[in-house]
Design a protein around this motif. Structure first.
Motif, PDB file in Angstrom:
ATOM      1  N   ALA A   1       7.950   3.800   5.098  1.00  0.00           N
ATOM      2  CA  ALA A   1       7.529   5.045   4.435  1.00  0.00           C
ATOM      3  C   ALA A   1       7.162   4.716   3.001  1.00  0.00           C
ATOM      4  CB  ALA A   1       8.666   6.070   4.482  1.00  0.00           C
ATOM      5  N   PRO A   2       6.437   5.632   2.355  1.00  0.00           N
ATOM      6  CA  PRO A   2       6.121   5.408   0.945  1.00  0.00           C
ATOM      7  C   PRO A   2       7.393   5.243   0.128  1.00  0.00           C
ATOM      8  CG  PRO A   2       4.823   7.225   1.816  1.00  0.00           C
ATOM      9  CD  PRO A   2       5.827   6.859   2.874  1.00  0.00           C
TER      10      PRO A   2
ATOM     11  N   HIS B   1       5.447  -0.081  -2.365  1.00  0.00           N
ATOM     12  CA  HIS B   1       6.580  -0.990  -2.557  1.00  0.00           C
ATOM     13  C   HIS B   1       6.180  -2.189  -3.404  1.00  0.00           C
ATOM     14  CE1 HIS B   1       9.145   1.162   0.272  1.00  0.00           C
ATOM     15  NE2 HIS B   1       8.064   1.336   0.997  1.00  0.00           N
ATOM     16  N   GLU B   2       7.022  -2.518  -4.350  1.00  0.00           N
ATOM     17  CA  GLU B   2       6.767  -3.698  -5.183  1.00  0.00           C
ATOM     18  C   GLU B   2       7.985  -4.621  -5.222  1.00  0.00           C
ATOM     19  OE1 GLU B   2       5.170  -2.512  -8.956  1.00  0.00           O
ATOM     20  OE2 GLU B   2       3.267  -1.906  -8.001  1.00  0.00           O
ATOM     21  N   ARG B   3       9.080  -4.138  -4.692  1.00  0.00           N
ATOM     22  CA  ARG B   3      10.267  -5.002  -4.537  1.00  0.00           C
ATOM     23  C   ARG B   3      10.509  -5.173  -3.046  1.00  0.00           C
ATOM     24  NH1 ARG B   3      12.997  -6.263  -8.841  1.00  0.00           N
ATOM     25  NH2 ARG B   3      14.795  -6.837  -7.600  1.00  0.00           N
ATOM     26  N   ILE B   4       9.830  -6.163  -2.472  1.00  0.00           N
ATOM     27  CA  ILE B   4       9.863  -6.373  -1.028  1.00  0.00           C
ATOM     28  C   ILE B   4      10.619  -7.662  -0.737  1.00  0.00           C
ATOM     29  CG2 ILE B   4       8.460  -6.699   1.050  1.00  0.00           C
ATOM     30  CD1 ILE B   4       6.154  -5.307  -0.552  1.00  0.00           C
ATOM     31  N   ALA B   5      11.727  -7.529  -0.034  1.00  0.00           N
ATOM     32  CA  ALA B   5      12.488  -8.729   0.342  1.00  0.00           C
ATOM     33  C   ALA B   5      11.886  -9.354   1.599  1.00  0.00           C
ATOM     34  CB  ALA B   5      13.948  -8.373   0.582  1.00  0.00           C
TER      35      ALA B   5
ATOM     36  N   ALA C   1       0.826  -1.210   0.000  1.00  0.00           N
ATOM     37  CA  ALA C   1       0.000   0.000   0.000  1.00  0.00           C
ATOM     38  C   ALA C   1       0.861   1.261   0.000  1.00  0.00           C
ATOM     39  CB  ALA C   1      -0.934  -0.007   1.209  1.00  0.00           C
ATOM     40  N   LEU C   2       2.067   1.137   0.546  1.00  0.00           N
ATOM     41  CA  LEU C   2       2.995   2.282   0.553  1.00  0.00           C
ATOM     42  C   LEU C   2       3.718   2.404  -0.790  1.00  0.00           C
ATOM     43  CD1 LEU C   2       4.486   1.884   4.155  1.00  0.00           C
ATOM     44  CD2 LEU C   2       3.094   3.814   3.344  1.00  0.00           C
TER      45      LEU C   2
ATOM     46  N   ARG D   1       0.857 -14.446  -0.501  1.00  0.00           N
ATOM     47  CA  ARG D   1      -0.553 -14.144  -0.762  1.00  0.00           C
ATOM     48  C   ARG D   1      -0.802 -12.649  -0.891  1.00  0.00           C
ATOM     49  NH1 ARG D   1      -3.682 -18.648   3.037  1.00  0.00           N
ATOM     50  NH2 ARG D   1      -3.291 -20.386   1.606  1.00  0.00           N
ATOM     51  N   ALA D   2      -0.070 -11.857  -0.099  1.00  0.00           N
ATOM     52  CA  ALA D   2      -0.229 -10.403  -0.211  1.00  0.00           C
ATOM     53  C   ALA D   2       0.172  -9.951  -1.613  1.00  0.00           C
ATOM     54  CB  ALA D   2       0.612  -9.693   0.852  1.00  0.00           C
TER      55      ALA D   2
END
Lengths: 396, 396
Positions: free
Chosen positions: B360-361, B184-188, B181-182, B228-229
């Motif tokens: 943070a965003p 982020h699309e590259r989340i380790a 939602a912030l 799943r998220a």
């Protein structure tokens, strides 16, 4: 005969199913006394059928050994004891011993109960961090009944037992002397000091007094080192900078630190005597917006997970916690095995002063200095930084 | 007859001193079977003289109860278990139960030994955080012998027992959805994932798959929530951002975090799935000089002592750890007392997402950005900040 799944089968259950007396069943399962082979088989079959656990105690009745050591932690939640337990259980495991852990919460009654429980469970020996180094009769009783005891982290003049400790007086002396060498003369100390016995305090608050470490709790030992460092350097001790929490309590440490920072003449350095005092005090320092080390040098006892994660990284007195636990286990197992001819002794382990970023030479400021803006999000509440025109001057 | 102070008096010692058979001495001390009053007195006197501990087991032979509960921690050094133990022992104490603690170190053999030890010590019930949720036959055996078991922190489809857990899938889903939602699309993710069974992975890596939480370890559950998220938000999962340490090991977490930060396209956010992963990963982030949250948002599982002491303060998923321990103890004691008619159930406790300063965003940077100079003493080694012309762009 049916035994409910909810209830554990007992010896009388086994005896009833086997059609023998409870005493005979006990003899058959315990392996002592005489019992016919036929009865033995009937009892064993009944025990198996009922899932009766023929416990090791039966064996221990003969050998006097259960290959289990008991540990009484003073605070199972403290990272210090958690780490020490790792050292204890690693060594125990290597020697084929299991470890049973109990907790006293620094409470004498709980400790007595814990020791009693461990004796009931027939442990072969006990490692104990005594809640009160002067109230150890229950440990002497355990020894008297043939269960060796090793003291951990604390020694006692009232018990003739092995002990594994660090020299808290010397470690604190080293820490505070370093702060004094950096020019600090207003050094606060935040310590538990739960049991200040008036007669002891009168004794050890007098310079030149010869105080045995075996009558001091860890926080008392560290206070004594703090005092001696002052005395030897000719720096006056200021009573308002000695902060007593009365318990190993993070919230109490927070409040004491807040109070000492709000003094008209606040300290330029603080010595935090254990990990719980450090967590609480450090929170108070952060919340007060005091800049470390510019306005306040911080030196803490115990090196924790997070001491290098905070900014600035904390300077610490590091204890060899794992090794202390391991050594206590080694000594206890040697006593249990009877391989030692020497009398009880005290093993004193060395601490290491690790200077990181939270300690620095004192800044002799002419006037009030508010904390500079820092790269953390929490704004220092300015009102809480006591305006101290001369308070920042050492010895002022 | 003299018994050396170094050896604990045994039942045969007592019998010899009293001049009766061991069986008779056992009957006299244990209170079962028939024994004359005169013999009973002789045996009791001998026991007292030898400081022989007439242990509670004798009573437990009759009642089947010892008022002791056993705990098998998965890692006694982890702050998570240390805190849970406090909850367990507080409730146990309130109900008149003592607590014996053992440790499995997440090792199945150690766990089996620990359970065996606790059964040998005749505990009335066991709280266990199983090292392997699919290998629980030893716990089923304990139940079969009448010793209730409550699972803690983990549930198992292979054991019909009460369990007290948080929903790791849901908690991780909540955490990672917040990062998405912030922006982020590259989340380790840095997770233990010690036992990835190929057949399970194939199952639960497929979107739409219905995976029972009772076959997942905590780190597997949290990975599933992470996946799943992503699936629900339509964000692609990137395998290079899923980092497996293979053990609850701070050093391994440090290395995995270093590697993921050095990727050509590094993550803009990281989800750390437990406290040990957090300590190791956070050190790596600090050492890499990556600015948080400007270049990297950090969200960690478990709220620890130091999460508010670091700068910026860490955003976390907080588990009600103390209450989880307390509830497990309550459930176990209710089973021991036999006051419950209901079948075993799973109690799922709620987690809380606490957003502090480390999230943070996402910043969509056009080019390479080195970490700005920060107020900590350690200089960022610039070479370790992977120059990533497009890597900082989400989804890039």
């Amino acid at each position: 005969m049916t035994v409910s799944r909810q209830r554990r089968a007992t010896l009388p259950d086994v005896a009833a199913l086997a059609g023998v007396s409870t005493a005979a069943a006990g003899r058959a399962l315990g392996g002592y006394g005489s019992v016919s082979e036929e009865v033995r088989q009937r009892v064993l079959n009944a025990a198996e059928q009922l899932n009766y656990r023929a416990n090791r105690l039966a064996a221990s009745v003969r050998t006097g050994r259960t290959d289990t050591i008991g540990v009484v932690c003073a605070d199972i939640e403290s990272p210090f004891f958690a780490r020490a337990l790792r050292g204890i259980s690693d060594v125990a495991h290597k020697h084929g011993f299991s470890t049973l852990v109990t907790n006293s919460d620094e409470d004498l009654t709980s400790e007595r109960n814990a020791v009693q429980l461990l004796l009931d469970k027939q442990v072969d020996g006990i490692i104990c961090a005594p809640a009160d180094v002067q109230q150890v009769a229950h440990l002497a009783q355990a020894q008297g009944a043939g269960t060796p005891v090793v003291l951990f982290d604390r020694m006692s003049d009232h018990l003739d037992a092995d002990a594994v400790i660090v020299d808290g007086v010397k470690a604190a002396y080293q820490a505070v002397s370093r702060l004094i060498a950096l020019g600090h003369e207003r050094i606060a100390i935040v310590a538990e000091l739960r049991q200040p016995r008036e007669q002891d305090w009168a004794r050890f608050l007098t310079p030149a007094a010869d105080v045995s470490p075996g009558v001091l709790s860890p926080s008392e030992a560290r206070l004594l080192g703090y005092l001696r460092a002052h005395w030897d350097a000719g720096v006056p001790v200021r009573r308002e900078l000695v902060r007593r929490t009365g318990a190993y309590d993070v919230g109490a440490a927070y409040r004491q630190m807040k109070r000492v920072l709000a003094l008209k003449h606040p300290p330029t350095a603080v010595f935090l005597v254990d990990n719980l005092m450090t967590v609480g005090s450090y929170r108070a320092i952060r919340d007060s917006g005091i800049s470390v080390p510019e306005r306040l040098s911080v030196l803490a006892f115990d090196d924790l997970d997070w001491t290098v994660l905070v900014s600035p990284a904390l300077s610490v007195i590091a204890q060899p916690v794992y090794e202390m636990g391991a050594e206590a286990a080694r000594q206890l197992i040697a006593r249990i095995r009877g391989g030692r001819e020497d009398g009880p002794g005290t093993t004193v382990m060395d601490v290491t002063l690790i200077e990181r970023e939270s300690t620095a030479p004192v800044v002799r400021a002419p006037g009030p200095v508010l904390a500079p803006a820092r790269a953390h999000g929490r704004r220092p509440p300015a009102a809480r930084v006591a305006p101290s025109p001369s308070g920042a001057s050492p010895g002022g």
